[in-house]
Design a protein around this motif. Structure first.
Motif, short mmCIF file in Angstrom:
data_model
loop_
_atom_site.label_atom_id
_atom_site.label_comp_id
_atom_site.label_asym_id
_atom_site.label_seq_id
_atom_site.Cartn_x
_atom_site.Cartn_y
_atom_site.Cartn_z
N GLY A 1 -32.34 67.67 37.35
CA GLY A 1 -31.29 66.75 36.95
C GLY A 1 -30.10 67.47 36.34
N TYR A 2 -30.38 68.48 35.54
CA TYR A 2 -29.29 69.27 34.95
C TYR A 2 -28.53 70.04 36.02
CZ TYR A 2 -26.85 72.90 32.37
OH TYR A 2 -25.87 73.75 31.89
N VAL B 1 -28.11 69.28 39.12
CA VAL B 1 -27.26 68.33 39.84
C VAL B 1 -26.01 68.01 39.04
CG1 VAL B 1 -27.10 65.95 40.68
CG2 VAL B 1 -29.15 67.31 41.16
N GLN B 2 -26.16 67.80 37.76
CA GLN B 2 -25.01 67.49 36.90
C GLN B 2 -23.98 68.62 36.90
OE1 GLN B 2 -26.58 66.72 33.01
NE2 GLN B 2 -27.58 64.79 33.61
N GLN B 3 -24.44 69.84 37.10
CA GLN B 3 -23.53 70.98 37.09
C GLN B 3 -22.77 71.14 38.40
OE1 GLN B 3 -23.04 72.65 34.04
NE2 GLN B 3 -24.19 70.76 33.66
N GLY B 4 -23.09 70.33 39.38
CA GLY B 4 -22.32 70.33 40.62
C GLY B 4 -22.83 71.24 41.72
N ALA C 1 -29.96 63.26 45.45
CA ALA C 1 -28.58 63.63 45.15
C ALA C 1 -27.90 64.34 46.32
CB ALA C 1 -28.55 64.53 43.92
N THR D 1 -24.85 72.26 44.97
CA THR D 1 -25.31 71.49 46.14
C THR D 1 -26.29 72.27 47.01
OG1 THR D 1 -23.38 72.24 47.42
CG2 THR D 1 -23.18 70.15 46.21
N GLY E 1 -22.01 75.05 35.08
CA GLY E 1 -21.59 74.43 36.33
C GLY E 1 -20.46 75.14 37.05
#
Length: 345
Positions: free
Chosen positions: A171-172, A174-177, A206, A179, A329
């Motif tokens: 989850g973290y 993904v939050q950092q962008g 995601a 891919t 990120g």
């Protein structure tokens, strides 16, 4: 110089004005007495410096006052901290902790554990052992608890939900962008499949691509050896997760040797939150699996079972995300002047 004769149980009985049987029952915890009697016994024992022979105590009580703890690799800081936590509780409660290092080998697991069975009142064993050995331990007439979940559901286990651990870290990420993410796993461990499940649940939802790689063993050296294969490919991951902090630290060391900047060129994260993860450069983002607390909890559980109490139904600890510099990120670290070290200048 005359050596002082070692006090005997007979000496204590005479000094306290009680029978030898009373002294034996008191020191072995077999019976409670009135406060005045116990006070006389305590003072007599202190004055004489009386200490009971452990072998004699074992014959009387049927107990060894020892608990066995078998871990996969004592040099792994995660297991060292489990031992530290367990030993702290053992010492505070009058138990000796007998530690066996399995040295990341399961071939001689039963042979090593058989020696512990005879010398202990209860066992704590890493779940990463063969199923037939788990079955043998489960049928022993002795308290046994496992670190992690073995291939059997009707045994006492202490640890964390590996799916939850991986999902928290994913989850973290993904939050950092990021891919495109790589995961360096250790397939021989049962938790590896569960961590992959946790990663996929979050990343798939995601739209993040998960690239899977394997380490030969859960060590820094193994992380170093696999790094080039991951980082020097055309579609290299933007972030790489090690199955534990040691693997992640090895990956980072080799990445720097290859000329990559961390996290500008590639980000890294691990799992365990071993002490070293805080001090490497850059400091490692990880998930704290509460190693010392795990040792404390499992030791308390074994002591309770030795005393005849049923095991607790829920012995899961909660993971904690520890955000540091190694996995910042993309928006925070990318610059227009960025050069890809895997490409010619």
């Amino acid at each position: 110089m005359t050596l002082r004769k070692k006090a005997t149980i007979r000496d204590v009985a005479a000094a306290a004005g009680v029978s030898i049987a009373t002294v034996s029952k008191y020191v072995n915890g077999q019976q409670s007495f009135t406060r005045p009697v116990e006070e006389k016994l305590r003072l007599a024992i202190e004055a004489l410096g009386y200490s009971q022979n452990p072998a004699a105590r074992s014959m009387v009580t049927g107990r060894t006052a020892a608990i066995g703890l078998a871990v996969m690799d004592i040099s792994n800081p995660h297991y060292a901290n489990v031992v530290k936590g367990a030993n702290r509780v053992a010492l505070a409660n009058g138990y000796n902790l007998l530690v066996v290092d399995m040295e990341e080998s399961i071939a001689w697991a039963r042979q090593r554990l058989e020696a512990l069975v005879l010398r202990t009142d209860g066992l704590i064993v890493s779940s990463r052992i063969p199923k037939d050995v788990v079955d043998w331990l489960a049928e022993l007439d002795k308290p046994v608890a496992f670190l992690g979940q073995p291939e059997r559901s009707d045994v006492v286990t202490v640890g964390m939900d590996s799916i939850e651990v991986a999902s928290l870290l994913a989850g973290y990420i993904v939050q950092q962008g990021f891919t495109r993410v790589g995961y360096v796993g250790y397939p021989r461990a049962a938790w590896n499949a569960e961590r992959l499940l946790g990663l996929h649940r979050v990343f798939d939802a995601a739209g993040v691509q998960l690239m899977e790689f394997d380490a030969e063993e859960p060590t820094s050296e193994a992380g170093e050896r696999v790094a080039a294969r991951i980082l020097l490919r055309a579609d290299r991951p933007q972030a790489v997760i090690g199955c534990n902090d040691l693997v992640a630290i090895g990956l980072m060391a080799e990445a720097r040797a290859l000329g990559f900047r961390i996290p500008e060129d590639v980000a890294f994260a691990g799992i365990d939150n071993i002490p070293t993860s805080r001090y490497v450069w850059p400091s490692l983002t990880t998930v704290d699996v509460c190693s010392e607390a795990t040792g404390e909890v499992v030791l308390k559980q074994i002591m309770s079972m030795i005393e005849g109490h049923p095991p607790a139904s829920d012995l899961k600890l909660e993971p904690l995300l520890v955000v540091r510099d190694s996995a910042r990120g993309m928006a925070d670290v990318r610059t227009p002047s960025h050069r890809d070290p895997s490409q010619p200048s």
